[in-house]
Design a protein around this motif. Structure first.
Motif, PDB file in Angstrom:
ATOM      1  N   PRO A  42      40.770  -7.281  10.422  1.00 54.73           N
ATOM      2  CA  PRO A  42      39.820  -6.270   9.799  1.00 54.73           C
ATOM      3  C   PRO A  42      40.261  -5.122   9.496  1.00 54.73           C
ATOM      4  O   PRO A  42      39.704  -4.226   8.680  1.00 54.73           O
ATOM      5  CB  PRO A  42      38.814  -6.149  11.228  1.00 54.73           C
ATOM      6  N   GLY A 147      43.646 -22.213  12.815  1.00 53.29           N
ATOM      7  CA  GLY A 147      44.149 -21.110  12.508  1.00 53.29           C
ATOM      8  C   GLY A 147      45.099 -20.898  13.905  1.00 53.29           C
ATOM      9  O   GLY A 147      45.362 -19.446  14.391  1.00 53.29           O
ATOM     10  N   SER A 149      48.104 -20.591  15.178  1.00 53.49           N
ATOM     11  CA  SER A 149      49.130 -19.751  15.512  1.00 53.49           C
ATOM     12  C   SER A 149      48.872 -18.206  15.299  1.00 53.49           C
ATOM     13  O   SER A 149      49.890 -17.387  15.286  1.00 53.49           O
ATOM     14  CB  SER A 149      50.286 -20.050  14.708  1.00 53.49           C
ATOM     15  N   GLY A 151      46.376 -14.541  15.521  1.00 49.64           N
ATOM     16  CA  GLY A 151      45.874 -13.647  16.759  1.00 49.64           C
ATOM     17  C   GLY A 151      45.086 -14.358  17.664  1.00 49.64           C
ATOM     18  O   GLY A 151      45.274 -14.443  19.008  1.00 49.64           O
ATOM     19  N   LYS A 176      54.126 -23.070  12.184  1.00 47.22           N
ATOM     20  CA  LYS A 176      53.122 -22.421  12.824  1.00 47.22           C
ATOM     21  C   LYS A 176      52.819 -23.365  13.956  1.00 47.22           C
ATOM     22  O   LYS A 176      52.344 -22.982  14.874  1.00 47.22           O
ATOM     23  CB  LYS A 176      51.983 -22.111  11.947  1.00 47.22           C
ATOM     24  N   VAL A 216      38.620 -19.417  10.744  1.00 50.06           N
ATOM     25  CA  VAL A 216      39.343 -19.607   9.358  1.00 50.06           C
ATOM     26  C   VAL A 216      38.243 -19.964   8.250  1.00 50.06           C
ATOM     27  O   VAL A 216      38.203 -19.317   7.171  1.00 50.06           O
ATOM     28  CB  VAL A 216      40.378 -20.668   9.231  1.00 50.06           C
ATOM     29  N   VAL A 237      33.985 -18.033  14.372  1.00 45.85           N
ATOM     30  CA  VAL A 237      34.707 -16.901  14.814  1.00 45.85           C
ATOM     31  C   VAL A 237      34.878 -15.753  13.799  1.00 45.85           C
ATOM     32  O   VAL A 237      34.981 -14.715  13.783  1.00 45.85           O
ATOM     33  CB  VAL A 237      35.908 -17.206  15.865  1.00 45.85           C
ATOM     34  N   SER A 241      39.925 -17.361   5.901  1.00 44.85           N
ATOM     35  CA  SER A 241      40.396 -17.923   4.463  1.00 44.85           C
ATOM     36  C   SER A 241      39.724 -17.277   3.323  1.00 44.85           C
ATOM     37  O   SER A 241      40.140 -17.330   2.098  1.00 44.85           O
ATOM     38  CB  SER A 241      39.769 -19.264   4.457  1.00 44.85           C
ATOM     39  N   GLY A 265      32.396  -7.654  19.196  1.00 43.31           N
ATOM     40  CA  GLY A 265      32.002  -6.240  19.108  1.00 43.31           C
ATOM     41  C   GLY A 265      30.457  -6.026  19.609  1.00 43.31           C
ATOM     42  O   GLY A 265      30.244  -4.971  20.448  1.00 43.31           O
ATOM     43  N   ARG A 314      49.358 -14.244   5.071  1.00 45.91           N
ATOM     44  CA  ARG A 314      49.420 -15.517   5.908  1.00 45.91           C
ATOM     45  C   ARG A 314      50.940 -15.946   6.625  1.00 45.91           C
ATOM     46  O   ARG A 314      50.843 -16.663   6.780  1.00 45.91           O
ATOM     47  CB  ARG A 314      48.724 -16.495   5.058  1.00 45.91           C
ATOM     48  N   GLY A 318      51.249 -15.147  15.967  1.00 47.70           N
ATOM     49  CA  GLY A 318      50.779 -14.043  16.934  1.00 47.70           C
ATOM     50  C   GLY A 318      50.331 -12.778  16.542  1.00 47.70           C
ATOM     51  O   GLY A 318      49.561 -12.968  15.489  1.00 47.70           O
TER      52      GLY A 318
HETATM   53  N1  LIG Z   1      34.043 -12.938  15.755  1.00 40.64           N
HETATM   54  C1  LIG Z   1      34.746 -12.023  16.330  1.00 40.64           C
HETATM   55  O1  LIG Z   1      34.061 -11.159  17.301  1.00 40.64           O
HETATM   56  C2  LIG Z   1      36.077 -11.864  15.953  1.00 40.64           C
HETATM   57  C3  LIG Z   1      36.832 -11.296  16.690  1.00 40.64           C
HETATM   58  C4  LIG Z   1      38.211 -10.734  16.132  1.00 40.64           C
HETATM   59  C5  LIG Z   1      38.504 -11.398  15.064  1.00 40.64           C
HETATM   60  N2  LIG Z   1      37.668 -11.959  14.079  1.00 40.64           N
HETATM   61  C6  LIG Z   1      37.993 -12.841  12.884  1.00 40.64           C
HETATM   62  O2  LIG Z   1      39.024 -13.676  13.130  1.00 40.64           O
HETATM   63  C7  LIG Z   1      39.784 -14.261  12.032  1.00 40.64           C
HETATM   64  C8  LIG Z   1      41.192 -14.346  12.339  1.00 40.64           C
HETATM   65  O3  LIG Z   1      41.764 -13.051  12.984  1.00 40.64           O
HETATM   66  P1  LIG Z   1      43.287 -13.106  13.581  1.00 40.64           P
HETATM   67  O4  LIG Z   1      43.430 -11.600  14.051  1.00 40.64           O
HETATM   68  O5  LIG Z   1      43.789 -14.180  14.328  1.00 40.64           O
HETATM   69  O6  LIG Z   1      44.154 -13.147  12.108  1.00 40.64           O
HETATM   70  P2  LIG Z   1      45.637 -13.901  11.866  1.00 40.64           P
HETATM   71  O7  LIG Z   1      46.343 -13.520  13.024  1.00 40.64           O
HETATM   72  O8  LIG Z   1      45.876 -13.446  10.378  1.00 40.64           O
HETATM   73  O9  LIG Z   1      45.041 -15.393  11.674  1.00 40.64           O
HETATM   74  C9  LIG Z   1      44.317 -15.798  10.953  1.00 40.64           C
HETATM   75  C10 LIG Z   1      44.685 -17.570  10.582  1.00 40.64           C
HETATM   76  O10 LIG Z   1      43.955 -17.764   9.386  1.00 40.64           O
HETATM   77  C11 LIG Z   1      44.554 -18.768   8.717  1.00 40.64           C
HETATM   78  N3  LIG Z   1      44.284 -18.683   7.357  1.00 40.64           N
HETATM   79  C12 LIG Z   1      43.697 -19.213   6.575  1.00 40.64           C
HETATM   80  N4  LIG Z   1      43.899 -18.939   5.253  1.00 40.64           N
HETATM   81  C13 LIG Z   1      44.107 -17.697   5.289  1.00 40.64           C
HETATM   82  C14 LIG Z   1      44.208 -16.600   4.294  1.00 40.64           C
HETATM   83  N5  LIG Z   1      44.013 -16.667   3.111  1.00 40.64           N
HETATM   84  N6  LIG Z   1      44.775 -15.567   4.694  1.00 40.64           N
HETATM   85  C15 LIG Z   1      45.311 -15.474   6.119  1.00 40.64           C
HETATM   86  N7  LIG Z   1      45.055 -16.174   6.949  1.00 40.64           N
HETATM   87  C16 LIG Z   1      44.735 -17.341   6.643  1.00 40.64           C
HETATM   88  C17 LIG Z   1      46.117 -18.585   8.818  1.00 40.64           C
HETATM   89  O11 LIG Z   1      46.645 -19.821   9.570  1.00 40.64           O
HETATM   90  P3  LIG Z   1      47.094 -21.014   8.949  1.00 40.64           P
HETATM   91  O12 LIG Z   1      48.047 -20.570   7.918  1.00 40.64           O
HETATM   92  O13 LIG Z   1      47.635 -21.980   9.641  1.00 40.64           O
HETATM   93  O14 LIG Z   1      45.698 -21.524   8.183  1.00 40.64           O
HETATM   94  C18 LIG Z   1      46.221 -17.476   9.894  1.00 40.64           C
HETATM   95  O15 LIG Z   1      47.118 -17.713  10.952  1.00 40.64           O
HETATM   96  C19 LIG Z   1      39.585 -13.016  11.181  1.00 40.64           C
HETATM   97  O16 LIG Z   1      38.598 -13.227   9.971  1.00 40.64           O
HETATM   98  C20 LIG Z   1      38.813 -11.884  11.892  1.00 40.64           C
HETATM   99  O17 LIG Z   1      37.997 -10.775  11.260  1.00 40.64           O
HETATM  100  C21 LIG Z   1      36.584 -12.483  14.680  1.00 40.64           C
END
Ligand SMILES: NC(=O)c1ccc[n+]([C@@H]2O[C@H](COP(=O)([O-])OP(=O)(O)OC[C@H]3O[C@@H](n4cnc5c(N)ncnc54)[C@H](OP(=O)(O)O)[C@@H]3O)[C@@H](O)[C@H]2O)c1
Length: 324
Positions: A42, A147, A149, A151, A176, A216, A237, A241, A265, A314, A318
């Motif tokens: 975010p 996704g 690996s 956060g 990953k 994702v 979640v 992507s 949130g 990407r 962690g």
């Molecule tokens: N619903 C809620 O309350 C809540 C709370 C927190 C976060 N979120 C959302 O959850 C999502 C992931 O958050 P995060 O902190 O885990 O992010 P992150 O660490 O960047 O992980 C996201 C994963 O998504 C995959 N991915 C696929 N396409 C991607 C792209 N085009 N760009 C970046 N990553 C891509 C990647 O894994 P691969 O390469 O293995 O595909 C990456 O490891 C976000 O959209 C965030 O806004 C939602």
């Protein structure tokens, strides 16, 4: 104080680090000295003006910090100067200090260092709420984490293992998947390769997965939904992507499954007592060594742009944390 500033919505490349004046402290507020700040997807979106919250520029990104209370308004009784805390701030955290309100604070346990604490609240708070309140996951059930690996993915693996579930981690590269396995995943699947559904069928011996954890979105929804067991729960979640998928309603009928939204949130605003109980459980799991946050890299405040660029590319596993 120094702060990373977004002066106009646009590219993360336009963020600057500048000296700015301290905000005045109003009634009901506390001031924190920031020690470290977690970096989250975010933070990229809010800088681009694509997030659900759109603060008026100039503002600092940064949705979660670890720090110390350095000033409290006279009407604040819950916290005192010197208290070590974690704050979830939505924005404003990429700075040497931040003014916030007590409802956004958690007491930081002594067992958790500042860097770990800065990257803990959003990912673990979200994944615990998703798995416990939204999916009601049971010991012995099978969880597919997409996704895995990233956060929230790493947090989901660790929490699900601590709760007695079997975890299938899915990600886009062998590196990953190795990270996900090191976090405790029982099985791994590469969804960038052919045969994603066949592999899931093989691992679950044709039964399917009980819970899908999906941060994702995009093309992964359909094959994952088709791989669900009867009475499954599909957790929506996030959309890392960049693509919000459509849910074919007929699949939910055929699978007898539920598609369940997760919005941590809003949950904590609506159900603060449940959220507080979740964090008590999470801090206990951390103190017992059952969950171990993975901070893969730290950056100085001046390099916030590099951290956000790595997240956008990407390439991160962690969590990334800024040391302030
Ligand atoms: N619903 C809620 O309350 C809540 C709370 C927190 C976060 N979120 C959302 O959850 C999502 C992931 O958050 P995060 O902190 O885990 O992010 P992150 O660490 O960047 O992980 C996201 C994963 O998504 C995959 N991915 C696929 N396409 C991607 C792209 N085009 N760009 C970046 N990553 C891509 C990647 O894994 P691969 O390469 O293995 O595909 C990456 O490891 C976000 O959209 C965030 O806004 C939602």
């Amino acid at each position: 104080m120094r702060a990373v500033l977004c002066k106009a919505y646009g590219s993360i490349d336009d963020l600057v680090v500048e000296e700015v004046g301290s905000a005045p402290l109003e009634a009901g507020q506390v001031r924190l000295k920031v020690a470290a700040c977690g970096v989250n997807f975010p933070d990229v979106l809010i800088t681009q003006g694509k997030y659900q919250f759109k603060p008026e520029p100039p503002f600092s990104p940064g949705g979660e910090v670890a720090g110390t209370v350095v000033e409290v308004a006279s009407d604040v009784t819950e916290f005192a100067v010197g208290d070590p805390v974690i704050a979830t701030t939505t924005w404003g955290g990429f700075a040497e200090e931040i003014v916030t309100t007590p409802d956004r604070l958690l007491r930081r346990p002594q067992t958790m260092d500042e860097v770990t604490a800065a990257g803990f609240a959003i990912t673990y708070g979200t994944s615990y709420h998703a798995l416990v309140q939204r999916a009601a996951i049971q010991p012995g059930e099978t969880l597919l984490v997409l996704g895995a690996s990233g956060g929230v993915g790493v947090a989901a693996i660790q929490i699900a293992k601590a709760l007695g579930a079997k975890v299938i981690a899915a990600a886009s590269t062998a590196e990953k998947l190795a990270v996900a396995q090191a976090q405790g995943a029982d099985e791994v699947v590469n969804y960038a390769e052919e045969g994603f559904r066949d592999r899931l069928k093989e691992i679950t011996v044709g039964r399917g997965v009980d819970v899908v954890y999906d941060p994702v979105g995009g093309d992964l929804l359909q094959p994952s939904l088709r791989s669900m067991a009867w009475n499954g729960r599909y957790l929506v979640v996030g959309f890392a992507s960049g693509e919000i998928p459509q849910v074919p309603a007929n699949l939910t009928l055929l699978k007898g499954c539920a598609v369940v939204g997760v919005f941590w949130g809003q949950f904590r605003r609506n159900e603060p007592d449940v959220d507080a109980a979740n964090f008590k459980a999470l801090f206990d799991l951390h103190a017992a060594g059952k969950i171990k946050p993975l901070v893969s890299e730290t950056y100085p405040l001046e390099k916030a742009r590099d951290a956000l660029a790595a997240l956008s590319a990407r390439s991160v596993t962690g969590k990334l944390v800024l040391k302030v």
